[in-house]
Design a protein around this motif. Structure first.
Motif, PDB file in Angstrom:
ATOM      1  N   PRO A  86      -6.593  -4.000   2.157  1.00 20.04           N
ATOM      2  CA  PRO A  86      -7.865  -4.514   2.669  1.00 20.04           C
ATOM      3  C   PRO A  86      -8.875  -3.388   2.908  1.00 20.04           C
ATOM      4  O   PRO A  86      -8.498  -2.265   3.266  1.00 20.04           O
ATOM      5  N   ALA A  87     -10.127  -3.690   2.697  1.00 16.35           N
ATOM      6  CA  ALA A  87     -11.181  -2.693   2.841  1.00 16.35           C
ATOM      7  C   ALA A  87     -11.167  -2.074   4.229  1.00 16.35           C
ATOM      8  O   ALA A  87     -11.020  -2.767   5.239  1.00 16.35           O
ATOM      9  N   GLU A  88     -11.278  -0.739   4.266  1.00 15.86           N
ATOM     10  CA  GLU A  88     -11.351   0.057   5.496  1.00 15.86           C
ATOM     11  C   GLU A  88     -10.083  -0.046   6.350  1.00 15.86           C
ATOM     12  O   GLU A  88     -10.092   0.315   7.527  1.00 15.86           O
ATOM     13  N   ALA A  89      -8.991  -0.544   5.775  1.00 14.39           N
ATOM     14  CA  ALA A  89      -7.732  -0.629   6.524  1.00 14.39           C
ATOM     15  C   ALA A  89      -7.095   0.753   6.642  1.00 14.39           C
ATOM     16  O   ALA A  89      -7.184   1.580   5.733  1.00 14.39           O
ATOM     17  N   ALA A  90      -6.453   1.013   7.769  1.00 18.91           N
ATOM     18  CA  ALA A  90      -5.750   2.275   7.989  1.00 18.91           C
ATOM     19  C   ALA A  90      -4.352   2.181   7.403  1.00 18.91           C
ATOM     20  O   ALA A  90      -3.605   1.243   7.706  1.00 18.91           O
ATOM     21  N   CYS A  91      -3.979   3.137   6.553  1.00 21.22           N
ATOM     22  CA  CYS A  91      -2.684   3.079   5.876  1.00 21.22           C
ATOM     23  C   CYS A  91      -2.031   4.448   5.857  1.00 21.22           C
ATOM     24  O   CYS A  91      -2.667   5.449   5.507  1.00 21.22           O
TER      25      CYS A  91
END
Length: 385
Positions: free
Chosen positions: A66-71
């Motif tokens: 997902p956009a701008e998700a922290a991974c």
């Protein structure tokens, strides 16, 4: 053997602002949206649902993240991570597995400080300010789902070195995990303070036991093993105070060259003076920490003391003291010990020797500590056929 800590492959910038963050993991892509903001999603397939606090992926960042998700990206040695596990990720890129929901061997390390200096300590004490471990433990307890934790262990170092904060920790367990049995590993010396023992008992945890080592019926021998003058006297007074206040106590004995010959005498001492204790654990030596430095003084092939072990078990059992034998290969104890034998080595550090491959009782046997496989073990193994 499982890898419980290591370096991540790629650290998310979302972890960087703080020293460490704890994450409760989920593998459920259908988790209600309202719960996702408190969990990290462990990516295992092509489905990467939106709304989770953080994402963990193996080998590389998912293309459909997902956009701008922290991974954060981790390697496959952590493939055992699963639903309801808790991990910590530090700003230094270090990941640690703190709690595994499917394991019966979860322990919470709250300090590396200790007022003993045992010859065979597997977690050598450090004189450092590690209060962050206590803070982390308090946060961890709040995160663990109540229905998952059957039993947990508090360990160190010496947990009671925190004084009142240790008592607060036990109360914290009682509030957040009321159905979880608690096993506390302590040298018992702090409980020699009767008021401290009373406050500990006043917490009223419904299912808690303190495991306290007594290595010999001879005070000088015990004090030598723990490298602390007067420790025997304080430990015994601690046990007496705990039992006065109705607390459960286990006596733990690590069996090695300095303690094996005295096992029968120690069993007699317990039955004559401490018959009210709740159980005794006779434990094999773990070949790590200070043990490796003191190997010449400690190592003895278990085959050499198996008769002493049998005698100690026989004495304790005859007085109806519950006794267990831990951390020994099954083929290195006498048959009369099997009733007390327990497959006890934690799953994350348990291995078997090459000689064990064809053994017909391998699944009954506790095997070895991984450190024992690496640094030497008994040459007297006799696999069952």
């Amino acid at each position: 053997m499982l890898k419980l800590s290591g370096k991540v492959i790629q650290l998310s910038s979302a972890v960087m602002p703080v020293r460490r963050q704890l994450f409760l993991l989920s593998t459920n892509p259908h988790l209600p949206v309202v719960l996702r903001g408190k969990r990290a999603f462990l990516v295992r397939g092509n489905e990467v649902p939106e709304g989770f606090r953080h994402y963990l992926a193996f080998d590389s960042v998912p293309e459909n993240l997902p956009a701008e998700a922290a991974c954060t990206v981790i390697d496959r040695t952590f493939a055992y991570l699963a639903e309801n596990d808790v991990i910590a990720i530090g700003s230094d890129g270090r990941i640690r597995s703190l709690y595994r929901a499917s394991s019966p061997h979860n322990a919470v390390l709250i300090t590396e400080r200790c007022n003993n200096y045992c010859l065979m300590c597997s977690q050598p004490p450090k004189d450092v300010d590690d209060g962050w471990l206590m803070d982390e433990a308090m946060e961890l307890i709040r995160m663990i789902p109540r229905h998952t934790a059957k039993i947990m262990c508090i360990t160190g170092g010496e947990p009671t070195i925190y004084g009142e904060d240790f008592i607060s920790l036990v109360g914290h367990f009682k509030r957040y995990l009321p159905h979880t049995s608690l096993h506390i590993l302590s040298n018992g010396r702090r409980f020699a303070d009767r008021e401290f023992a009373r406050k500990y008992a006043a917490v009223g945890h419904p299912e808690v036991m303190v495991g306290i080592p007594v290595y010999s019926s001879d005070p000088a021998r015990h004090d030598y093993v723990v490298q602390a003058k007067g420790a025997f006297d304080e430990t015994l007074r601690g046990i007496l105070n705990l039992k006065e206040f109705g607390q459960r106590v286990e006596i733990r004995v690590v069996v090695h060259k300095q303690t094996c010959d005295g096992l029968p005498a120690l069993a007699e001492f317990i039955t004559r003076n401490l018959l009210f204790i709740d159980q005794v654990a006779l434990m094999g030596l773990e070949m790590t920490g200070f043990t490796r430095a003191n190997l010449d003084s400690l190592w003895i092939d278990p085959i050499e003391y198996k008769d002493k072990l049998s005698e100690a078990v026989r004495v304790l059992s005859s007085y109806r003291v519950p006794v267990s034998v831990y951390n020994h290969p099954l083929c290195l104890v006498n048959p009369d010990v099997e009733e007390a034998y327990v497959r006890s080595i934690s799953d994350w550090k348990n291995e078997y020797a090459l000689e064990c491959q064809g053994c017909t009782r391998k699944h009954d046997c506790g095997g070895f500590f991984s450190s024992g496989i690496q640094h030497g073990y008994s040459q007297s193994l006799k696999p069952f056929t």
